[in-house]
Design a protein around this motif. Structure first.
Motif, PDB file in Angstrom:
ATOM      1  N   ILE A 121      10.343   5.090  17.820  1.00 48.01           N
ATOM      2  CA  ILE A 121      10.782   5.690  16.562  1.00 48.01           C
ATOM      3  C   ILE A 121       9.787   6.766  16.131  1.00 48.01           C
ATOM      4  O   ILE A 121       8.613   6.482  15.933  1.00 48.01           O
ATOM      5  CB  ILE A 121      10.902   4.624  15.446  1.00 48.01           C
ATOM      6  N   GLY A 122      10.260   7.999  15.983  1.00 48.29           N
ATOM      7  CA  GLY A 122       9.396   9.087  15.542  1.00 48.29           C
ATOM      8  C   GLY A 122       9.133   9.032  14.051  1.00 48.29           C
ATOM      9  O   GLY A 122      10.011   8.654  13.265  1.00 48.29           O
ATOM     10  N   VAL A 123       7.917   9.420  13.637  1.00 46.37           N
ATOM     11  CA  VAL A 123       7.547   9.418  12.216  1.00 46.37           C
ATOM     12  C   VAL A 123       6.743  10.674  11.883  1.00 46.37           C
ATOM     13  O   VAL A 123       5.996  11.181  12.714  1.00 46.37           O
ATOM     14  CB  VAL A 123       6.717   8.175  11.829  1.00 46.37           C
ATOM     15  N   PRO A 124       6.888  11.171  10.649  1.00 44.28           N
ATOM     16  CA  PRO A 124       6.098  12.329  10.223  1.00 44.28           C
ATOM     17  C   PRO A 124       4.709  11.906   9.753  1.00 44.28           C
ATOM     18  O   PRO A 124       4.574  11.115   8.819  1.00 44.28           O
ATOM     19  CB  PRO A 124       6.924  12.910   9.069  1.00 44.28           C
ATOM     20  N   LEU A 125       3.681  12.411  10.407  1.00 46.17           N
ATOM     21  CA  LEU A 125       2.305  12.115  10.019  1.00 46.17           C
ATOM     22  C   LEU A 125       1.880  13.058   8.899  1.00 46.17           C
ATOM     23  O   LEU A 125       2.072  14.270   8.996  1.00 46.17           O
ATOM     24  CB  LEU A 125       1.368  12.265  11.219  1.00 46.17           C
ATOM     25  N   ALA A 172       0.839  -1.196   0.000  1.00 42.49           N
ATOM     26  CA  ALA A 172       0.000   0.000   0.000  1.00 42.49           C
ATOM     27  C   ALA A 172       0.868   1.237   0.000  1.00 42.49           C
ATOM     28  O   ALA A 172       2.033   1.205   0.429  1.00 42.49           O
ATOM     29  CB  ALA A 172      -0.928   0.004   1.216  1.00 42.49           C
ATOM     30  N   GLU A 173       0.286   2.333  -0.470  1.00 46.22           N
ATOM     31  CA  GLU A 173       0.978   3.619  -0.454  1.00 46.22           C
ATOM     32  C   GLU A 173      -0.029   4.714  -0.146  1.00 46.22           C
ATOM     33  O   GLU A 173      -1.182   4.652  -0.575  1.00 46.22           O
ATOM     34  CB  GLU A 173       1.650   3.896  -1.796  1.00 46.22           C
ATOM     35  N   GLY A 174       0.399   5.716   0.609  1.00 51.25           N
ATOM     36  CA  GLY A 174      -0.467   6.836   0.938  1.00 51.25           C
ATOM     37  C   GLY A 174       0.099   7.607   2.105  1.00 51.25           C
ATOM     38  O   GLY A 174       1.092   7.185   2.717  1.00 51.25           O
ATOM     39  N   PRO A 175      -0.497   8.732   2.458  1.00 50.51           N
ATOM     40  CA  PRO A 175      -0.032   9.483   3.615  1.00 50.51           C
ATOM     41  C   PRO A 175      -0.171   8.664   4.895  1.00 50.51           C
ATOM     42  O   PRO A 175      -1.161   7.939   5.077  1.00 50.51           O
ATOM     43  CB  PRO A 175      -0.962  10.705   3.643  1.00 50.51           C
ATOM     44  N   LEU A 176       0.818   8.771   5.772  1.00 46.99           N
ATOM     45  CA  LEU A 176       0.762   8.089   7.064  1.00 46.99           C
ATOM     46  C   LEU A 176      -0.045   8.943   8.035  1.00 46.99           C
ATOM     47  O   LEU A 176       0.240  10.130   8.211  1.00 46.99           O
ATOM     48  CB  LEU A 176       2.173   7.865   7.605  1.00 46.99           C
ATOM     49  N   VAL A 177      -1.074   8.352   8.652  1.00 50.11           N
ATOM     50  CA  VAL A 177      -1.915   9.079   9.601  1.00 50.11           C
ATOM     51  C   VAL A 177      -2.144   8.212  10.830  1.00 50.11           C
ATOM     52  O   VAL A 177      -1.788   7.034  10.858  1.00 50.11           O
ATOM     53  CB  VAL A 177      -3.271   9.471   8.978  1.00 50.11           C
ATOM     54  N   GLY A 178      -2.768   8.806  11.849  1.00 52.68           N
ATOM     55  CA  GLY A 178      -3.156   8.014  13.011  1.00 52.68           C
ATOM     56  C   GLY A 178      -2.429   8.388  14.273  1.00 52.68           C
ATOM     57  O   GLY A 178      -2.104   9.555  14.519  1.00 52.68           O
ATOM     58  N   GLY A 179      -2.184   7.363  15.101  1.00 52.26           N
ATOM     59  CA  GLY A 179      -1.558   7.561  16.396  1.00 52.26           C
ATOM     60  C   GLY A 179      -2.291   6.762  17.449  1.00 52.26           C
ATOM     61  O   GLY A 179      -2.619   5.584  17.245  1.00 52.26           O
ATOM     62  N   LYS A 203      -9.202   7.509   4.359  1.00 54.23           N
ATOM     63  CA  LYS A 203      -9.399   7.045   2.981  1.00 54.23           C
ATOM     64  C   LYS A 203      -8.114   7.173   2.165  1.00 54.23           C
ATOM     65  O   LYS A 203      -7.560   8.249   1.994  1.00 54.23           O
ATOM     66  CB  LYS A 203     -10.516   7.831   2.313  1.00 54.23           C
ATOM     67  N   GLY A 204      -7.626   6.021   1.674  1.00 59.50           N
ATOM     68  CA  GLY A 204      -6.420   6.005   0.871  1.00 59.50           C
ATOM     69  C   GLY A 204      -5.146   6.265   1.654  1.00 59.50           C
ATOM     70  O   GLY A 204      -4.094   6.538   1.059  1.00 59.50           O
ATOM     71  N   LYS A 205      -5.217   6.153   2.963  1.00 58.22           N
ATOM     72  CA  LYS A 205      -4.065   6.468   3.812  1.00 58.22           C
ATOM     73  C   LYS A 205      -3.599   5.238   4.577  1.00 58.22           C
ATOM     74  O   LYS A 205      -4.348   4.283   4.764  1.00 58.22           O
ATOM     75  CB  LYS A 205      -4.422   7.601   4.782  1.00 58.22           C
ATOM     76  N   ILE A 206      -2.335   5.262   5.002  1.00 58.09           N
ATOM     77  CA  ILE A 206      -1.806   4.187   5.851  1.00 58.09           C
ATOM     78  C   ILE A 206      -2.041   4.586   7.299  1.00 58.09           C
ATOM     79  O   ILE A 206      -1.565   5.631   7.755  1.00 58.09           O
ATOM     80  CB  ILE A 206      -0.316   3.942   5.567  1.00 58.09           C
ATOM     81  N   LEU A 207      -2.800   3.771   8.007  1.00 58.11           N
ATOM     82  CA  LEU A 207      -3.243   4.090   9.364  1.00 58.11           C
ATOM     83  C   LEU A 207      -2.337   3.430  10.404  1.00 58.11           C
ATOM     84  O   LEU A 207      -2.179   2.216  10.425  1.00 58.11           O
ATOM     85  CB  LEU A 207      -4.687   3.616   9.554  1.00 58.11           C
ATOM     86  N   LEU A 208      -1.760   4.252  11.277  1.00 61.34           N
ATOM     87  CA  LEU A 208      -0.958   3.786  12.404  1.00 61.34           C
ATOM     88  C   LEU A 208      -1.820   3.812  13.660  1.00 61.34           C
ATOM     89  O   LEU A 208      -2.486   4.816  13.937  1.00 61.34           O
ATOM     90  CB  LEU A 208       0.262   4.700  12.592  1.00 61.34           C
ATOM     91  N   ILE A 239      -0.787  -0.125  10.048  1.00 60.35           N
ATOM     92  CA  ILE A 239       0.447  -0.377  10.785  1.00 60.35           C
ATOM     93  C   ILE A 239       0.104  -0.471  12.269  1.00 60.35           C
ATOM     94  O   ILE A 239      -0.483   0.455  12.838  1.00 60.35           O
ATOM     95  CB  ILE A 239       1.473   0.759  10.547  1.00 60.35           C
ATOM     96  N   ILE A 240       0.481  -1.570  12.901  1.00 60.39           N
ATOM     97  CA  ILE A 240       0.212  -1.758  14.328  1.00 60.39           C
ATOM     98  C   ILE A 240       1.473  -1.399  15.109  1.00 60.39           C
ATOM     99  O   ILE A 240       2.503  -2.066  15.002  1.00 60.39           O
ATOM    100  CB  ILE A 240      -0.200  -3.214  14.655  1.00 60.39           C
ATOM    101  N   GLY A 241       1.370  -0.324  15.889  1.00 60.11           N
ATOM    102  CA  GLY A 241       2.477   0.074  16.750  1.00 60.11           C
ATOM    103  C   GLY A 241       2.420  -0.679  18.065  1.00 60.11           C
ATOM    104  O   GLY A 241       1.822  -1.759  18.167  1.00 60.11           O
TER     105      GLY A 241
END
Length: 306
Positions: free
Chosen positions: A282-286, A176-183, A201-206, A237-239
């Motif tokens: 590990i820090g990530v840019p949302l 999958a590809e898309g903006p990383l969102v969530g938390g 929608k269309g995003k990678i959910l953390l 993505i499961i943190g």
């Protein structure tokens, strides 16, 4: 369209604020020393040391700190001292026009998730989900990897997360590809039905959380599933789910709960990421573009700064 904040340089001034709960003072002292060790100066929010129940000052004080730091031209980044409770209380009163016109690095996680979602969806600004000064960095014996994750604020660097960092497991195959969102899952579920409801929608959910029994994780994931948020995502993505264990004899395990909803969603999914209430963190840019491949067990995230 996403807005990338400008990178930091040695000698810059950053703001340290507490938009949620009061930080541990001793931990914060060590966290501020870390900021100095990065070669940065800092300016403290007026309500940073305030205590109003479980809040670091009343809503007006915490809101004022956040708005003022975005408007202050001297400030190049805003770093949260800690999480806790209460950021959702100030979300509707934030000056989003000021934030959009003065984009800068905003860093935190946990309860800060509500602000990440609100700011990104109202302004397009990429923000950073990462360890905080009192909650993580200022603790005795803080992990060096967690400290090193702040270097992404100085030099644009892509994150390539694979099994050399932590054990990654495939839950649902695919890419999958898309903006990383969530938390934080609790804060994502609390956004439902508000003007700041998480858009997946269309995003990678953390997702990540702490101290929630499997029954509570079940309730929150069920809410996101019934609202279409899991199945609308491009991937999941499961943190870290720290101390999310049952307190009763009759219970599903955390793994059973997560697997149930991830399979129902049917989106490519990986678990095992050191993101959340864990050490290292590990820090990530949302909001940055990300891609995942369950066969390779990898997550790639573009730099979140200019």
């Amino acid at each position: 369209m996403s807005i990338k904040p400008t990178r930091l340089n040695k000698g810059d001034t950053v703001a340290v604020i507490a938009p949620a709960s009061p930080p541990n003072k001793e931990n914060l002292k060590r966290g501020l020393k870390f900021v100095e060790d990065l070669g940065l100066n800092y300016k403290l929010g007026k309500s940073l040391y305030s205590e109003y129940g479980y809040l670091a000052g009343d809503d007006e004080a915490r809101l004022s700190d956040l708005n003022e730091m975005f408007l202050d031209d001297e400030i190049k980044a805003i770093i949260c001292a800690g999480g806790g409770y209460g950021t959702a209380r100030i979300a509707s009163a934030l000056d989003y026009n000021a934030i959009k016109n003065n984009p800068k690095i905003f860093w935190g996680y946990s309860d800060i998730t509500f602000l990440h979602t609100a700011i990104r969806q109202q302004t397009g600004l990429i923000t950073f989900h990462g360890p905080m000064l009192a909650s993580d960095i200022g603790k005795e014996g803080a992990n060096q990897v967690s400290k090193d994750t702040f270097q992404q604020l100085f030099v644009p660097v892509e994150l390539n997360y694979d099994s050399s960092i932590s054990q990654i497991e495939e839950l649902v195959p695919g890419s999958a590809e898309g903006p990383l969102v969530g938390g934080n899952l609790s804060l994502l579920s609390s956004s439902m039905g508000t003007p700041f409801e998480i858009d997946t929608k269309g995003k990678i959910l953390l997702i990540e959380d702490i101290n929630e029994e499997p029954r509570a994780v079940d309730r929150m994931l069920n809410q996101l599933y019934m609202a279409g948020k899991l199945q609308q995502s491009a991937g999941i993505i499961i943190g870290d789910f720290n101390n999310c264990v049952p307190e009763r004899e009759l219970s599903l395990s955390l793994e059973e709960v997560i697997d149930h909803y991830i399979q129902l969603a049917g989106r490519p999914a990986l678990k095992g990421f050191n993101m959340g209430h864990c050490s290292p963190h590990i820090g990530v840019p949302l909001g940055a573009t990300a891609s995942m491949d369950t066969k390779e067990k990898t997550l790639y995230v573009e730099s979140g700064i200019n």
